[in-house]
Write a protein that holds these residues in place. Structure first.
Motif, PDB file in Angstrom:
ATOM      1  N   MET A   1     -53.110 -19.784  -7.451  1.00 61.05           N
ATOM      2  CA  MET A   1     -53.334 -19.226  -6.109  1.00 61.05           C
ATOM      3  C   MET A   1     -52.859 -20.161  -4.995  1.00 61.05           C
ATOM      4  SD  MET A   1     -54.385 -16.187  -6.618  1.00 61.05           S
ATOM      5  CE  MET A   1     -54.754 -15.726  -4.940  1.00 61.05           C
ATOM      6  N   ALA A   2     -52.605 -21.410  -5.353  1.00 57.85           N
ATOM      7  CA  ALA A   2     -52.103 -22.349  -4.333  1.00 57.85           C
ATOM      8  C   ALA A   2     -50.615 -22.126  -4.039  1.00 57.85           C
ATOM      9  CB  ALA A   2     -52.341 -23.791  -4.801  1.00 57.85           C
ATOM     10  N   GLN A   3     -49.954 -21.327  -4.863  1.00 59.55           N
ATOM     11  CA  GLN A   3     -48.517 -21.064  -4.653  1.00 59.55           C
ATOM     12  C   GLN A   3     -48.341 -20.037  -3.531  1.00 59.55           C
ATOM     13  OE1 GLN A   3     -46.156 -22.723  -6.603  1.00 59.55           O
ATOM     14  NE2 GLN A   3     -47.919 -23.798  -7.456  1.00 59.55           N
ATOM     15  N   GLY A   4     -47.327 -20.245  -2.740  1.00 61.82           N
ATOM     16  CA  GLY A   4     -47.140 -19.424  -1.544  1.00 61.82           C
ATOM     17  C   GLY A   4     -46.921 -17.937  -1.783  1.00 61.82           C
ATOM     18  N   ASP A   5     -46.327 -17.582  -2.921  1.00 63.20           N
ATOM     19  CA  ASP A   5     -46.032 -16.165  -3.144  1.00 63.20           C
ATOM     20  C   ASP A   5     -46.932 -15.521  -4.193  1.00 63.20           C
ATOM     21  OD1 ASP A   5     -43.684 -15.378  -1.397  1.00 63.20           O
ATOM     22  OD2 ASP A   5     -42.987 -17.267  -2.253  1.00 63.20           O
ATOM     23  N   ILE A   6     -47.955 -16.235  -4.624  1.00 70.20           N
ATOM     24  CA  ILE A   6     -48.910 -15.645  -5.575  1.00 70.20           C
ATOM     25  C   ILE A   6     -50.131 -15.184  -4.783  1.00 70.20           C
ATOM     26  CG2 ILE A   6     -50.334 -16.031  -7.620  1.00 70.20           C
ATOM     27  CD1 ILE A   6     -48.263 -17.962  -8.643  1.00 70.20           C
ATOM     28  N   ASP A   7     -50.335 -13.878  -4.768  1.00 61.61           N
ATOM     29  CA  ASP A   7     -51.373 -13.299  -3.908  1.00 61.61           C
ATOM     30  C   ASP A   7     -52.588 -12.818  -4.693  1.00 61.61           C
ATOM     31  OD1 ASP A   7     -49.565 -13.525  -1.672  1.00 61.61           O
ATOM     32  OD2 ASP A   7     -48.498 -11.822  -2.540  1.00 61.61           O
ATOM     33  N   GLY A   8     -52.598 -13.093  -5.977  1.00 60.57           N
ATOM     34  CA  GLY A   8     -53.737 -12.647  -6.762  1.00 60.57           C
ATOM     35  C   GLY A   8     -53.401 -12.685  -8.231  1.00 60.57           C
ATOM     36  N   ALA A   9     -54.322 -12.137  -9.039  1.00 61.98           N
ATOM     37  CA  ALA A   9     -54.125 -12.189 -10.479  1.00 61.98           C
ATOM     38  C   ALA A   9     -54.606 -10.913 -11.145  1.00 61.98           C
ATOM     39  CB  ALA A   9     -54.891 -13.381 -11.049  1.00 61.98           C
ATOM     40  N   LEU A  10     -53.883 -10.514 -12.180  1.00 67.42           N
ATOM     41  CA  LEU A  10     -54.357  -9.477 -13.085  1.00 67.42           C
ATOM     42  C   LEU A  10     -54.827 -10.224 -14.325  1.00 67.42           C
ATOM     43  CD1 LEU A  10     -54.700  -6.415 -13.609  1.00 67.42           C
ATOM     44  CD2 LEU A  10     -52.493  -6.467 -14.761  1.00 67.42           C
ATOM     45  N   VAL A  11     -56.099 -10.078 -14.631  1.00 56.71           N
ATOM     46  CA  VAL A  11     -56.734 -10.895 -15.656  1.00 56.71           C
ATOM     47  C   VAL A  11     -57.129 -10.023 -16.832  1.00 56.71           C
ATOM     48  CG1 VAL A  11     -58.590 -12.538 -16.100  1.00 56.71           C
ATOM     49  CG2 VAL A  11     -57.712 -12.266 -13.764  1.00 56.71           C
ATOM     50  N   GLY A  12     -56.645 -10.334 -18.028  1.00 56.31           N
ATOM     51  CA  GLY A  12     -57.010  -9.564 -19.209  1.00 56.31           C
ATOM     52  C   GLY A  12     -58.203 -10.190 -19.906  1.00 56.31           C
ATOM     53  N   GLY A  13     -57.926 -11.001 -20.917  1.00 60.97           N
ATOM     54  CA  GLY A  13     -58.973 -11.595 -21.762  1.00 60.97           C
ATOM     55  C   GLY A  13     -60.134 -12.208 -20.991  1.00 60.97           C
ATOM     56  N   ALA A  14     -59.824 -12.980 -19.966  1.00 63.37           N
ATOM     57  CA  ALA A  14     -60.883 -13.690 -19.236  1.00 63.37           C
ATOM     58  C   ALA A  14     -61.684 -12.778 -18.311  1.00 63.37           C
ATOM     59  CB  ALA A  14     -60.273 -14.846 -18.437  1.00 63.37           C
ATOM     60  N   SER A  15     -61.330 -11.475 -18.262  1.00 67.06           N
ATOM     61  CA  SER A  15     -62.133 -10.557 -17.440  1.00 67.06           C
ATOM     62  C   SER A  15     -63.198  -9.847 -18.271  1.00 67.06           C
ATOM     63  CB  SER A  15     -61.235  -9.516 -16.750  1.00 67.06           C
ATOM     64  OG  SER A  15     -60.757  -8.555 -17.679  1.00 67.06           O
ATOM     65  N   LEU A  16     -63.217 -10.119 -19.572  1.00 65.64           N
ATOM     66  CA  LEU A  16     -64.151  -9.411 -20.458  1.00 65.64           C
ATOM     67  C   LEU A  16     -65.523 -10.060 -20.523  1.00 65.64           C
ATOM     68  CD1 LEU A  16     -61.658  -8.539 -23.323  1.00 65.64           C
ATOM     69  CD2 LEU A  16     -62.754  -6.930 -21.745  1.00 65.64           C
ATOM     70  N   LYS A  17     -65.647 -11.237 -19.929  1.00 66.05           N
ATOM     71  CA  LYS A  17     -66.945 -11.916 -19.854  1.00 66.05           C
ATOM     72  C   LYS A  17     -67.244 -12.175 -18.388  1.00 66.05           C
ATOM     73  CE  LYS A  17     -68.091 -13.679 -24.203  1.00 66.05           C
ATOM     74  NZ  LYS A  17     -66.934 -13.451 -25.082  1.00 66.05           N
ATOM     75  N   ALA A  18     -68.459 -11.839 -17.976  1.00 71.78           N
ATOM     76  CA  ALA A  18     -68.793 -11.961 -16.553  1.00 71.78           C
ATOM     77  C   ALA A  18     -68.609 -13.388 -16.063  1.00 71.78           C
ATOM     78  CB  ALA A  18     -70.222 -11.491 -16.306  1.00 71.78           C
ATOM     79  N   ASP A  19     -69.035 -14.381 -16.858  1.00 73.82           N
ATOM     80  CA  ASP A  19     -68.989 -15.744 -16.298  1.00 73.82           C
ATOM     81  C   ASP A  19     -67.568 -16.204 -16.031  1.00 73.82           C
ATOM     82  OD1 ASP A  19     -68.417 -16.102 -18.990  1.00 73.82           O
ATOM     83  OD2 ASP A  19     -69.507 -17.997 -19.136  1.00 73.82           O
ATOM     84  N   SER A  20     -66.637 -15.929 -16.954  1.00 77.85           N
ATOM     85  CA  SER A  20     -65.271 -16.402 -16.691  1.00 77.85           C
ATOM     86  C   SER A  20     -64.614 -15.580 -15.574  1.00 77.85           C
ATOM     87  CB  SER A  20     -64.406 -16.421 -17.960  1.00 77.85           C
ATOM     88  OG  SER A  20     -64.404 -15.167 -18.578  1.00 77.85           O
ATOM     89  N   PHE A  21     -64.850 -14.278 -15.537  1.00 80.74           N
ATOM     90  CA  PHE A  21     -64.240 -13.486 -14.456  1.00 80.74           C
ATOM     91  C   PHE A  21     -64.816 -13.894 -13.099  1.00 80.74           C
ATOM     92  CE2 PHE A  21     -63.589  -9.466 -11.959  1.00 80.74           C
ATOM     93  CZ  PHE A  21     -62.199  -9.541 -11.924  1.00 80.74           C
ATOM     94  N   LEU A  22     -66.119 -14.153 -13.070  1.00 78.67           N
ATOM     95  CA  LEU A  22     -66.732 -14.557 -11.791  1.00 78.67           C
ATOM     96  C   LEU A  22     -66.190 -15.903 -11.312  1.00 78.67           C
ATOM     97  CD1 LEU A  22     -70.382 -13.325 -12.411  1.00 78.67           C
ATOM     98  CD2 LEU A  22     -68.827 -12.532 -10.606  1.00 78.67           C
TER      99      LEU A  22
END
Ligand code: PEP
Length: 243
Positions: A214-235
């Motif tokens: 996210m520190a890169q100038g042209d990266i405005d976000g993320a689509l997260v697969g595996g790490a979105s399946l657990k609340a703690d890592s997605f949070l």
């Protein structure tokens, strides 16, 4: 850069039946503090869990996405789901042209190009995925592949995002491709569209690499697969600290 609101989207792929999906959505809703003030969060459950997740998210600012969509409103298209159906369940977004759809289910640039305007016409924000395969990157064809996918997908409109897949890219590699995409859009759709376009990185995003990405100038976000399946890592990803 600063003017683009970050987007953190969780793609649950073919995981989480309705009950589990509702539980995960509740944990995420409860775990989000004030992040929603300056960033967007979107959850993309499988179709059969969308209604249950919509119920949990009701009244919150968290977005809800389908993982795919047919471009027509209705018809004899067995196994497909229409933009109207997604909207009816409360979806705000739809993922289009995900690398798994392209590689495993024969989704084409032309198919994606038909779906994107249909999504917008029905009030769904497309999360439009482009990206090279590992083999294409290793044979130095990244820019050529991304250029073809972006141009074809955007012919009919102005778009919303990009995904890498497989191995995690270094922040520098992702930035290079994102800057390239923004340049392509500048050329085809003008400077205002290019500046406003939110380009998300996808591919093994985790709590420990989100900050650098996210520190890169042209990266405005993320689509997260595996790490979105657990609340703690997605949070943790959702709450990445702004540099
Ligand atoms: C995805 O499904 O959009 C994705 C990027 O998956 P992963 O984070 O597991 O690589």
């Amino acid at each position: 850069m600063a003017m683009r609101r970050p987007v953190l989207a969780g793609n649950w792929k073919m995981y989480k039946a309705a009950r589990e999906a509702a539980l995960l959505a509740r944990e995420i809703r409860q775990g989000i503090t004030d992040a929603l003030l300056d960033r967007d969060v979107v959850l993309a459950p499988p179709f059969t869990s969308i209604a249950a997740v919509a119920e949990v998210l009701r009244g919150s600012a968290i977005g809800l996405a389908g993982q795919n969509m047919h471009p027509e409103i209705e018809g004899a298209f067995t196994g497909e789901v229409s933009p109207v159906m997604l909207k009816d369940l409360g979806c705000s977004h739809v993922i289009l042209g995900h690398s798994e759809r392209r590689q495993l289910f024969g989704e084409t640039d032309e198919g994606v190009a038909r779906k994107a305007p249909a999504a917008l016409a029905h009030g769904l924000t497309p999360i439009l995925c482009v990206g090279e395969t590992l083999a294409e990157r290793e044979s130095d064809r990244t820019m050529e592949v991304v250029e073809r996918q972006v141009e074809r997908a955007l012919r009919a409109l102005s778009a919303d995002r990009a995904i890498g897949t497989g191995k995690v890219a270094t922040p520098g590699q992702a930035q290079e491709v994102h800057a390239f995409i923004r340049k392509l859009v500048d050329r085809s759709h003008g400077e205002a569209a290019a500046k406003a376009l939110r380009i998300l990185y996808g591919g093994s995003v985790k709590p420990d690499n989100i900050g650098d990405l996210m520190a890169q100038g042209d990266i405005d976000g993320a689509l997260v697969g595996g790490a979105s399946l657990k609340a703690d890592s997605f949070l943790k990803i959702v709450h990445y600290p702004k540099g």
